[in-house]
Design an enzyme around this catalytic site. Structure first.
Site, PDB file in Angstrom:
ATOM      1  N   LYS A 162       4.053  24.026   4.179  1.00 36.65           N
ATOM      2  CA  LYS A 162       4.149  24.651   2.858  1.00 36.65           C
ATOM      3  C   LYS A 162       4.527  26.128   2.946  1.00 36.65           C
ATOM      4  CE  LYS A 162       1.844  24.974  -1.614  1.00 36.65           C
ATOM      5  NZ  LYS A 162       0.663  24.588  -2.401  1.00 36.65           N
ATOM      6  N   MET A 476       8.184 -19.205   6.018  1.00 39.70           N
ATOM      7  CA  MET A 476       8.517 -19.293   7.439  1.00 39.70           C
ATOM      8  C   MET A 476       7.256 -19.485   8.276  1.00 39.70           C
ATOM      9  SD  MET A 476      11.149 -19.526   9.347  1.00 39.70           S
ATOM     10  CE  MET A 476      12.615 -18.654   8.776  1.00 39.70           C
TER      11      MET A 476
END
Length: 586
Positions: A162, A476
């Site tokens: 920051k 699957m």
């Protein structure tokens, strides 16, 4: 005039011609969002989860070839991107991921929302960097875009504390990048290219095995020229589909675990494999010891670490696929064997294999087969759509039944196999090409993993068409449990929920449903008539399996074509080798 780090970052993005940023704000990156508030050239797409936003950037990159850009905050914002970053790394997708970080003086002090994202992502990024000084910011961003897009593309992460984005300095964007330890080779070795050309001319059973590198380098035309010029059939990996026209007579479709019978047989019986921008993934090779036992291997790849990694190459060529194929075509163009019919017997044999085991399914008159839905989507879109998928049976059925003729029209998760990829990737693709028709084909399990991005699609009125292949299972997983775990369906049954029509409506989209075969075309036409996003719930046969299939641990010619009770795994190799030998002696 001095600029803040936030202003410098946005100036850098402008210099890189970035038009879209997929983003989510937080405490430490608010200074950047504050600059973006007045920005006119760069559009911010507010995702609903950082993983979704990063997949959006992947979809954007996959269909455009330009890097996708992501902006998130520190801590959980950054770590939420990791799955998608790993996905991009496996699939060589260019991304620039900008993460917020706590102020430099707080790093290492367990500050609120602090995470060592550089350390966390080191194994799954092409490069990452923590910028500690605002004077280094412009150079870091320039290098990030260069590394992400050059050589083998991949994700690059830039971590932005920051205090760095708040600090001020003079802005100067580097004209060039020079990184001493990073210098991709694009040209390839001329002697090796000549050796490859001679091998192609001598071969009698050649096959081109094309992967995603063809798309990354923009080499589709060069690949087409080589295949047509020498009459060499082309099989493609999941990542390579679209790099060669799927409807072309020389196209064999996809190879590997759920590849076509004729593609796998062609590889197994070939005497020369020209591997182009592919990495011999285990889903392609099957049992490595028995992969293409009689074939010489030419391996073309820009990443030298891919060469010899799985399969030893007889002629390795490190370089850009487009450059090398162009060089090959130039040599072959003037050869006496070019344009000859020397491969005709081989092509006839492949045609026989194609007739022997075509892609097939048994569509009755009521219950919808998932393959039928894919075929109808192909017809409804005339094969012109961009189609993203999630991961599972539906992904394989799309690869088998949707014939991709154009490059960069099939964004899907190949290497990592990330469920939840499809919807956000489709949103990214739709943002890149707002006038194109974009489909997302998903399973009822995978679509809910990033379902929150429906809000993004609705919010920006992106008209993505979502086809849920709803079989009430993790399909699957269920297929593998049926075949290899004696039908013990442990934690793979999903049941009836959620109601996808109501779910779509809850997000503000349109929901449609097809329960019987006669409703499929009607639902598709209604969806195509809607200008906004639509979710279609196709309720299909719950226990339909995806065939052909190479069982785990088998060689790619040892395929099964139906349920075990109906047919034992067939070792086709011995029988078909006799046919292939007949071709040779013909």
């Amino acid at each position: 005039m001095k600029l803040s780090g936030s202003q410098i970052l946005i100036e850098c993005l402008r210099k890189e011609n970035v038009k879209v940023v997929f983003a989510y704000p937080g405490g430490v990156n608010l200074p950047i969002f504050d600059v973006l508030y007045d920005e006119k050239e760069i559009e911010v797409i507010l995702c609903r989860h950082e993983q979704g936003g990063t997949h959006m950037a992947e979809g954007y990159a996959r269909v455009t070839g330009r890097p996708g850009v992501v902006l998130v905050t520190s801590g959980p914002g950054a770590t939420n991107t990791v799955t998608a970053i790993a996905d991009a790394y496996m699939d060589s997708t260019p991304l620039v991921v900008l993460t917020g970080q706590v102020p430099t003086q707080s790093i290492g002090n367990d500050a609120f929302q602090e995470a060592d994202v550089v350390g966390i992502t080191r194994p799954c990024t092409k490069y990452n960097i923590l910028v500690k000084d605002v004077n280094d910011l412009a150079k870091a961003v320039k290098e990030a875009f260069y590394i992400a897009t050059s050589g083998r593309p991949g994700p690059v992460l830039v971590d932005l504390p920051k205090d760095v984005v708040l600090a001020k300095t003079e802005f100067k964007y580097p004209d060039k990048v020079y990184i001493r330890s990073y210098s991709p080779n694009y040209k390839g070795n001329k002697w090796q290219i000549k050796q490859a050309a001679e091998s192609i001319m001598k071969a009698r059973r050649p096959v081109i095995y094309a992967g995603g590198g063809v798309l990354a380098s923009g080499a589709s035309q060069e690949l087409l020229d080589l295949a047509e010029g020498m009459q060499v059939p082309v099989t493609q990996t999941l990542m390579g589909l679209g790099g060669f026209p799927g409807t072309h007579p020389l196209s064999l479709g996809m190879l590997g675990m759920h590849g076509t019978y004729w593609a796998n047989m062609s590889i197994h019986h070939s005497d020369l494999i020209i591997a182009v921008g592919s990495r011999f993934d285990d889903r392609v090779t099957g049992r490595v010891a028995d992969f293409a036992p009689g074939a010489k291997i030419i391996h073309i790849d820009i990443d030298p670490t891919s060469i010899h990694k799985v399969i030893k190459a007889d002629i390795p060529i490190v370089g850009d696929v487009k450059v090398i194929l162009s060089g090959l075509n130039q040599i072959l163009k003037f050869s006496e064997n070019g344009q000859s019919g020397k491969n005709q017997a081989w092509l006839s044999q492949i045609s026989d294999w194609r007739k022997e085991h075509p892609l097939a399914y048994d569509q009755g008159d009521k219950i919808i087969k998932p393959q039928y839905v894919i075929e109808r989507i192909y017809e409804a879109t005339r094969g012109k759509a961009i189609v993203s998928t999630d991961v599972g049976q539906h992904q394989m059925w799309v690869a088998q039944y949707y014939k991709f003729d154009r490059p960069r029209t099939f964004p899907n998760s190949g290497g990592l196999g990330t469920m939840g990829y499809g919807l956000p990737a489709a949103i990214g693709a739709q943002k890149a090409f707002p006038d194109d028709l974009v489909f997302c084909v998903a399973g009822d399990g995978s679509i809910v993993m990033n379902i929150q991005e429906m809000a993004t699609a609705v919010s920006y009125n992106l008209p993505v068409k979502i086809a849920v292949i709803n079989n009430k299972y993790l399909g699957m997983v269920r297929q593998w449990q049926e075949l290899f775990y004696d039908r013990r369906y442990s934690s793979s049954y999903l049941g009836d929920g959620p109601d996808f029509v109501k779910l779509a409506e809850a997000f503000g989209a349109v929901g449609l449903r097809a329960k019987e075969i006669g409703e499929v075309d009607q639902v598709l036409q209604e969806a195509l008539a809607v200008k906004g996003p639509v979710m279609m719930d196709f309720q299909v046969d719950e226990e339909e399996n995806c065939y052909p299939m190479v069982p785990a641990g088998a060689a790619i010619h040892e395929m099964v074509f139906s349920d075990p009770e109906e047919a034992e795994p067939k070792k086709q190799g011995e029988k078909e080798q006799k046919k292939a030998d007949g071709v040779l002696t013909a």
